[in-house]
Design a protein around this motif. Structure first.
Motif, PDB file in Angstrom:
ATOM      1  N   ASN A   1       0.825  -1.212   0.000  1.00 55.89           N
ATOM      2  CA  ASN A   1       0.000   0.000   0.000  1.00 55.89           C
ATOM      3  C   ASN A   1       0.856   1.259   0.000  1.00 55.89           C
ATOM      4  O   ASN A   1       0.550   2.228  -0.702  1.00 55.89           O
ATOM      5  N   VAL A   2       1.942   1.256   0.793  1.00 56.76           N
ATOM      6  CA  VAL A   2       2.833   2.416   0.843  1.00 56.76           C
ATOM      7  C   VAL A   2       3.484   2.650  -0.517  1.00 56.76           C
ATOM      8  O   VAL A   2       3.560   3.791  -0.994  1.00 56.76           O
ATOM      9  N   HIS A   3       3.921   1.572  -1.162  1.00 55.15           N
ATOM     10  CA  HIS A   3       4.533   1.719  -2.488  1.00 55.15           C
ATOM     11  C   HIS A   3       3.518   2.251  -3.500  1.00 55.15           C
ATOM     12  O   HIS A   3       3.846   3.095  -4.341  1.00 55.15           O
ATOM     13  N   GLU A   4       2.287   1.790  -3.394  1.00 54.99           N
ATOM     14  CA  GLU A   4       1.248   2.263  -4.314  1.00 54.99           C
ATOM     15  C   GLU A   4       0.956   3.746  -4.094  1.00 54.99           C
ATOM     16  O   GLU A   4       0.871   4.525  -5.051  1.00 54.99           O
ATOM     17  N   VAL A   5       0.830   4.151  -2.841  1.00 53.06           N
ATOM     18  CA  VAL A   5       0.558   5.560  -2.530  1.00 53.06           C
ATOM     19  C   VAL A   5       1.731   6.438  -2.982  1.00 53.06           C
ATOM     20  O   VAL A   5       1.534   7.510  -3.561  1.00 53.06           O
ATOM     21  N   ALA A   6       2.961   5.959  -2.722  1.00 52.02           N
ATOM     22  CA  ALA A   6       4.131   6.736  -3.148  1.00 52.02           C
ATOM     23  C   ALA A   6       4.158   6.887  -4.668  1.00 52.02           C
ATOM     24  O   ALA A   6       4.461   7.970  -5.183  1.00 52.02           O
ATOM     25  N   GLY A   7       3.818   5.816  -5.375  1.00 49.08           N
ATOM     26  CA  GLY A   7       3.771   5.896  -6.840  1.00 49.08           C
ATOM     27  C   GLY A   7       2.708   6.861  -7.313  1.00 49.08           C
ATOM     28  O   GLY A   7       2.929   7.655  -8.240  1.00 49.08           O
ATOM     29  N   ASN A   8       1.544   6.807  -6.668  1.00 50.07           N
ATOM     30  CA  ASN A   8       0.465   7.730  -7.040  1.00 50.07           C
ATOM     31  C   ASN A   8       0.865   9.177  -6.755  1.00 50.07           C
ATOM     32  O   ASN A   8       0.580  10.077  -7.553  1.00 50.07           O
ATOM     33  N   PHE A   9       1.529   9.403  -5.625  1.00 51.34           N
ATOM     34  CA  PHE A   9       1.967  10.761  -5.276  1.00 51.34           C
ATOM     35  C   PHE A   9       2.985  11.265  -6.291  1.00 51.34           C
ATOM     36  O   PHE A   9       2.918  12.412  -6.740  1.00 51.34           O
ATOM     37  N   ARG A  10       3.918  10.400  -6.648  1.00 48.34           N
ATOM     38  CA  ARG A  10       4.943  10.788  -7.629  1.00 48.34           C
ATOM     39  C   ARG A  10       4.292  11.160  -8.954  1.00 48.34           C
ATOM     40  O   ARG A  10       4.626  12.180  -9.571  1.00 48.34           O
ATOM     41  N   GLU A  11       3.333  10.359  -9.400  1.00 50.05           N
ATOM     42  CA  GLU A  11       2.643  10.641 -10.658  1.00 50.05           C
ATOM     43  C   GLU A  11       1.875  11.957 -10.574  1.00 50.05           C
ATOM     44  O   GLU A  11       1.868  12.746 -11.532  1.00 50.05           O
TER      45      GLU A  11
END
Length: 103
Positions: A63-73
């Motif tokens: 979940n953290v990796h997904e949120v970080a990816g979404n934030f980066r995008e």
């Protein structure tokens, strides 16, 4: 007749000792089985808890990796669409965080 009575008493005493010994052995066996049963149960419960904790940790990590990816995008899209606004917001956030850290 006096000589027969002590022999009978000795036999009864011997039988009583044997029965007591057998009873003590049975109690010890039952206690050992009970301890083993609950030890196995505790072991399986601990393994189950450890597995659940590991699975929960893996899920949190995903979940953290997904949120970080979404934030980066989102930041990349913001920089592409509104570069000046994004830079000004980043500077304001830096000033705010810097002020909070000084206290």
């Amino acid at each position: 007749m006096a000589s027969v009575f002590p022999d009978e008493s000795e036999r009864q005493a011997a039988r009583a000792r044997n029965k007591a010994s057998e009873a003590a052995s049975a109690i010890q066996d039952a206690a050992s089985e009970t301890v083993e049963k609950y030890t196995d149960k505790a072991k399986h419960t601990a393994e189950d808890v450890a597995n659940r904790a590991r699975d929960a940790g893996n899920q949190i990590s995903e979940n953290v990796h997904e949120v970080a990816g979404n934030f980066r995008e989102a930041v990349e899209r913001s920089v592409e669409r509104q570069p000046i606004t994004t830079v000004l917001l980043a500077m304001a956030a830096g000033v705010l965080i810097g002020g909070l850290l000084r206290r």
